[in-house]
Design a protein around this motif. Structure first.
Motif, PDB file in Angstrom:
ATOM      1  N   HIS A 181       0.429  -1.048   0.095  1.00  0.00           N
ATOM      2  CA  HIS A 181       0.388   0.280  -0.144  1.00  0.00           C
ATOM      3  C   HIS A 181       1.025   1.759  -0.062  1.00  0.00           C
ATOM      4  O   HIS A 181       0.438   1.912  -0.407  1.00  0.00           O
ATOM      5  CB  HIS A 181      -1.031   0.326   1.064  1.00  0.00           C
ATOM      6  N   THR A 182       2.165   0.834   0.729  1.00  0.00           N
ATOM      7  CA  THR A 182       2.742   2.632   0.393  1.00  0.00           C
ATOM      8  C   THR A 182       3.597   2.897  -0.540  1.00  0.00           C
ATOM      9  O   THR A 182       2.925   4.175  -0.732  1.00  0.00           O
ATOM     10  CB  THR A 182       4.222   2.163   1.992  1.00  0.00           C
ATOM     11  N   GLN A 183       3.631   2.087  -1.322  1.00  0.00           N
ATOM     12  CA  GLN A 183       3.965   2.474  -2.530  1.00  0.00           C
ATOM     13  C   GLN A 183       3.363   2.935  -3.886  1.00  0.00           C
ATOM     14  O   GLN A 183       2.713   4.302  -4.040  1.00  0.00           O
ATOM     15  CB  GLN A 183       4.822   1.270  -3.467  1.00  0.00           C
ATOM     16  N   ALA A 184       1.430   2.021  -3.000  1.00  0.00           N
ATOM     17  CA  ALA A 184       0.763   2.819  -4.237  1.00  0.00           C
ATOM     18  C   ALA A 184       0.507   4.761  -3.169  1.00  0.00           C
ATOM     19  O   ALA A 184       0.458   5.610  -4.619  1.00  0.00           O
ATOM     20  CB  ALA A 184      -0.951   2.032  -4.109  1.00  0.00           C
ATOM     21  N   VAL A 185       0.380   4.818  -2.508  1.00  0.00           N
ATOM     22  CA  VAL A 185      -0.053   6.479  -2.087  1.00  0.00           C
ATOM     23  C   VAL A 185       1.267   6.826  -2.241  1.00  0.00           C
ATOM     24  O   VAL A 185       0.943   7.573  -2.641  1.00  0.00           O
ATOM     25  CB  VAL A 185       0.328   5.798   0.050  1.00  0.00           C
ATOM     26  N   GLN A 186       2.641   6.323  -2.032  1.00  0.00           N
ATOM     27  CA  GLN A 186       3.334   7.089  -2.630  1.00  0.00           C
ATOM     28  C   GLN A 186       3.134   7.880  -4.012  1.00  0.00           C
ATOM     29  O   GLN A 186       4.225   8.855  -5.128  1.00  0.00           O
ATOM     30  CB  GLN A 186       4.933   6.690  -2.523  1.00  0.00           C
ATOM     31  N   MET A 187       2.446   6.230  -5.381  1.00  0.00           N
ATOM     32  CA  MET A 187       2.750   6.308  -6.508  1.00  0.00           C
ATOM     33  C   MET A 187       1.439   7.779  -6.716  1.00  0.00           C
ATOM     34  O   MET A 187       1.678   8.327  -7.590  1.00  0.00           O
ATOM     35  CB  MET A 187       2.755   5.640  -7.314  1.00  0.00           C
TER      36      MET A 187
ATOM     37  N   PRO B  21       4.534  -9.351  -6.331  1.00  0.00           N
ATOM     38  CA  PRO B  21       3.847  -8.888  -7.216  1.00  0.00           C
ATOM     39  C   PRO B  21       3.079  -7.755  -7.957  1.00  0.00           C
ATOM     40  O   PRO B  21       2.967  -6.652  -6.401  1.00  0.00           O
ATOM     41  CB  PRO B  21       2.674 -10.262  -7.626  1.00  0.00           C
ATOM     42  N   GLY B  22       3.524  -7.093  -8.878  1.00  0.00           N
ATOM     43  CA  GLY B  22       3.201  -5.609  -9.123  1.00  0.00           C
ATOM     44  C   GLY B  22       4.274  -4.628  -8.654  1.00  0.00           C
ATOM     45  O   GLY B  22       3.275  -2.835  -9.476  1.00  0.00           O
ATOM     46  N   MET B  23       4.723  -4.577  -7.390  1.00  0.00           N
ATOM     47  CA  MET B  23       5.518  -4.181  -6.954  1.00  0.00           C
ATOM     48  C   MET B  23       6.121  -2.638  -8.288  1.00  0.00           C
ATOM     49  O   MET B  23       6.826  -3.997  -9.294  1.00  0.00           O
ATOM     50  CB  MET B  23       6.339  -4.150  -6.251  1.00  0.00           C
ATOM     51  N   ALA B  24       5.890  -1.638  -8.624  1.00  0.00           N
ATOM     52  CA  ALA B  24       7.036  -0.766  -9.521  1.00  0.00           C
ATOM     53  C   ALA B  24       8.324  -1.002  -9.041  1.00  0.00           C
ATOM     54  O   ALA B  24       9.110  -0.654  -7.692  1.00  0.00           O
ATOM     55  CB  ALA B  24       6.635   0.771  -9.419  1.00  0.00           C
ATOM     56  N   SER B  25       9.320  -0.871 -10.345  1.00  0.00           N
ATOM     57  CA  SER B  25      11.017  -0.483  -9.393  1.00  0.00           C
ATOM     58  C   SER B  25      11.131   0.454  -9.458  1.00  0.00           C
ATOM     59  O   SER B  25      10.530   1.605  -9.336  1.00  0.00           O
ATOM     60  CB  SER B  25      11.492  -1.687 -10.936  1.00  0.00           C
TER      61      SER B  25
ATOM     62  N   GLY C 266       1.914  16.226 -16.280  1.00  0.00           N
ATOM     63  CA  GLY C 266       1.234  16.217 -17.372  1.00  0.00           C
ATOM     64  C   GLY C 266       0.360  14.726 -17.933  1.00  0.00           C
ATOM     65  O   GLY C 266       0.483  14.010 -17.316  1.00  0.00           O
ATOM     66  N   ALA C 267       0.146  14.427 -19.004  1.00  0.00           N
ATOM     67  CA  ALA C 267      -0.756  13.610 -19.605  1.00  0.00           C
ATOM     68  C   ALA C 267       0.672  11.814 -20.199  1.00  0.00           C
ATOM     69  O   ALA C 267      -0.117  11.073 -19.154  1.00  0.00           O
ATOM     70  CB  ALA C 267      -0.619  13.862 -21.098  1.00  0.00           C
ATOM     71  N   ALA C 268       1.570  12.640 -19.974  1.00  0.00           N
ATOM     72  CA  ALA C 268       2.492  11.231 -19.550  1.00  0.00           C
ATOM     73  C   ALA C 268       2.316  11.123 -18.090  1.00  0.00           C
ATOM     74  O   ALA C 268       2.658   8.953 -18.166  1.00  0.00           O
ATOM     75  CB  ALA C 268       3.688  11.891 -20.176  1.00  0.00           C
ATOM     76  N   GLU C 269       2.320  11.381 -17.630  1.00  0.00           N
ATOM     77  CA  GLU C 269       2.491  11.214 -16.161  1.00  0.00           C
ATOM     78  C   GLU C 269       0.952  10.333 -15.765  1.00  0.00           C
ATOM     79  O   GLU C 269       1.141   9.465 -14.649  1.00  0.00           O
ATOM     80  CB  GLU C 269       2.723  12.265 -14.883  1.00  0.00           C
ATOM     81  N   ASP C 270       0.497  11.480 -16.785  1.00  0.00           N
ATOM     82  CA  ASP C 270      -1.032  10.693 -16.036  1.00  0.00           C
ATOM     83  C   ASP C 270      -1.307   8.601 -16.021  1.00  0.00           C
ATOM     84  O   ASP C 270      -1.343   7.914 -15.925  1.00  0.00           O
ATOM     85  CB  ASP C 270      -2.451  11.172 -16.756  1.00  0.00           C
ATOM     86  N   THR C 271      -0.726   8.658 -17.517  1.00  0.00           N
ATOM     87  CA  THR C 271      -1.060   7.385 -18.409  1.00  0.00           C
ATOM     88  C   THR C 271      -0.150   6.782 -17.219  1.00  0.00           C
ATOM     89  O   THR C 271      -0.271   5.712 -17.433  1.00  0.00           O
ATOM     90  CB  THR C 271      -0.477   7.596 -19.501  1.00  0.00           C
ATOM     91  N   LEU C 272       1.319   6.623 -17.363  1.00  0.00           N
ATOM     92  CA  LEU C 272       2.043   6.254 -16.699  1.00  0.00           C
ATOM     93  C   LEU C 272       1.438   5.910 -15.229  1.00  0.00           C
ATOM     94  O   LEU C 272       1.205   4.704 -14.837  1.00  0.00           O
ATOM     95  CB  LEU C 272       3.496   6.920 -17.021  1.00  0.00           C
ATOM     96  N   PHE C 273       1.573   6.528 -14.595  1.00  0.00           N
ATOM     97  CA  PHE C 273       0.342   6.479 -13.455  1.00  0.00           C
ATOM     98  C   PHE C 273      -0.948   5.799 -13.123  1.00  0.00           C
ATOM     99  O   PHE C 273      -0.713   4.501 -12.277  1.00  0.00           O
ATOM    100  CB  PHE C 273      -0.587   7.651 -12.740  1.00  0.00           C
ATOM    101  N   LEU C 274      -1.475   5.306 -14.353  1.00  0.00           N
ATOM    102  CA  LEU C 274      -2.638   4.619 -14.521  1.00  0.00           C
ATOM    103  C   LEU C 274      -2.255   3.429 -15.070  1.00  0.00           C
ATOM    104  O   LEU C 274      -2.659   2.321 -14.594  1.00  0.00           O
ATOM    105  CB  LEU C 274      -3.145   5.128 -15.834  1.00  0.00           C
ATOM    106  N   GLN C 275      -1.349   3.095 -15.978  1.00  0.00           N
ATOM    107  CA  GLN C 275      -0.310   1.844 -15.705  1.00  0.00           C
ATOM    108  C   GLN C 275       0.051   1.165 -14.684  1.00  0.00           C
ATOM    109  O   GLN C 275       0.071  -0.311 -14.429  1.00  0.00           O
ATOM    110  CB  GLN C 275       0.715   1.771 -17.231  1.00  0.00           C
ATOM    111  N   LEU C 276       0.995   2.018 -13.878  1.00  0.00           N
ATOM    112  CA  LEU C 276       1.313   0.979 -12.654  1.00  0.00           C
ATOM    113  C   LEU C 276       0.750   0.601 -11.632  1.00  0.00           C
ATOM    114  O   LEU C 276       1.130  -0.324 -11.292  1.00  0.00           O
ATOM    115  CB  LEU C 276       3.121   2.409 -12.074  1.00  0.00           C
TER     116      LEU C 276
END
Length: 232
Positions: free
Chosen positions: A68-74, A149-153, A165-175
């Motif tokens: 959860h902590t990584q999700a909060v940070q993202m 599983p699922g943790m971002a590097s 901007g939009a690039a961050e929006d998309t990357l955030f959704l993917q991660l």
């Protein structure tokens, strides 16, 4: 607190544990845990949930706190640099919901006199094969793992931090979609194998909330012409 974490190289299990604890401190979740920990006693006592916590209860709270902590940070990165109001609203919901859930889990660990973090390896508490009740999963643990599983590097987290901007929006959704998907086996296992009502109930709440968020995120990615990331 310092007894549970020793100084070690970043790649060493103790180093990973130290990193996780530092992330908790950096996001303010330790303080939230201490405060909410007092409140967390109430539902345990009111329900008469006096069952001794099992390895599943303890391991779930320890590992899911880190996850959860990584999700909060993202989500915090998205709130600071993203541009889409709908995505930022999702990020805000994730921050508030998962901070609260981490606080509850930390509170229970304090109540049980257990360390906030495990021994640097994860998911060793998932010792039984997943059943047909676990979202049809056929996952079987063969032993503890170094990364859930699922943790971002680290590289992915840095890319998200520096995007805008939009690039961050998309990357955030993917991660975040991959992150939620990676947590499903732990959440399902907690729902079906924890012995305390409090942990089973919390895992059920996580399952419902994150299932809804995964559906929402999938739709947002489709609308952007983006594809989900493969499971890490």
């Amino acid at each position: 607190m310092t007894d549970d974490v020793t100084t070690a190289a970043p790649g060493h299990p103790a180093g990973r544990q130290r990193t996780a604890l530092l992330i908790l401190a950096a996001t303010g979740l330790l303080l939230a845990g201490f405060a909410i920990g007092l409140i967390a006693r109430i539902p345990l006592q009111d329900k008469g949930d006096d069952a001794a916590p099992s390895a599943v209860d303890v391991g779930f709270c320890q590992d899911m706190s880190v996850h959860h902590t990584q999700a909060v940070q993202m989500a915090a990165f998205e709130l600071s640099g993203g541009s889409d109001p709908d995505v930022k609203r999702l990020a805000y919901d994730i921050v508030t919901t998962q901070q609260n859930q981490v606080g509850r889990m930390q509170g229970w660990l304090q109540l049980w006199s257990k360390p906030l973090l495990g021994n640097g390896q994860y998911m060793s508490w998932m010792s039984e094969p997943m059943s047909e009740h676990d979202h049809g999963a056929s996952h079987t643990m063969s032993g503890p793992v170094a990364t859930m599983p699922g943790m971002a590097s680290d590289q992915e987290m840095e890319k998200l931090r520096t995007s805008t901007g939009a690039a961050e929006d998309t990357l955030f959704l993917q991660l975040m979609l991959r992150h939620h998907q990676g947590g499903v086996p732990m959440i399902d296992y907690g729902m079906n194998h924890a012995v305390t009502d409090a942990v089973r109930t919390l895992a059920g709440s996580m399952s419902a909330g994150q299932t809804s968020e995964m559906q929402l995120i999938s739709g947002m990615l489709t609308a952007r012409g983006a594809t989900p990331l493969p499971m890490s």
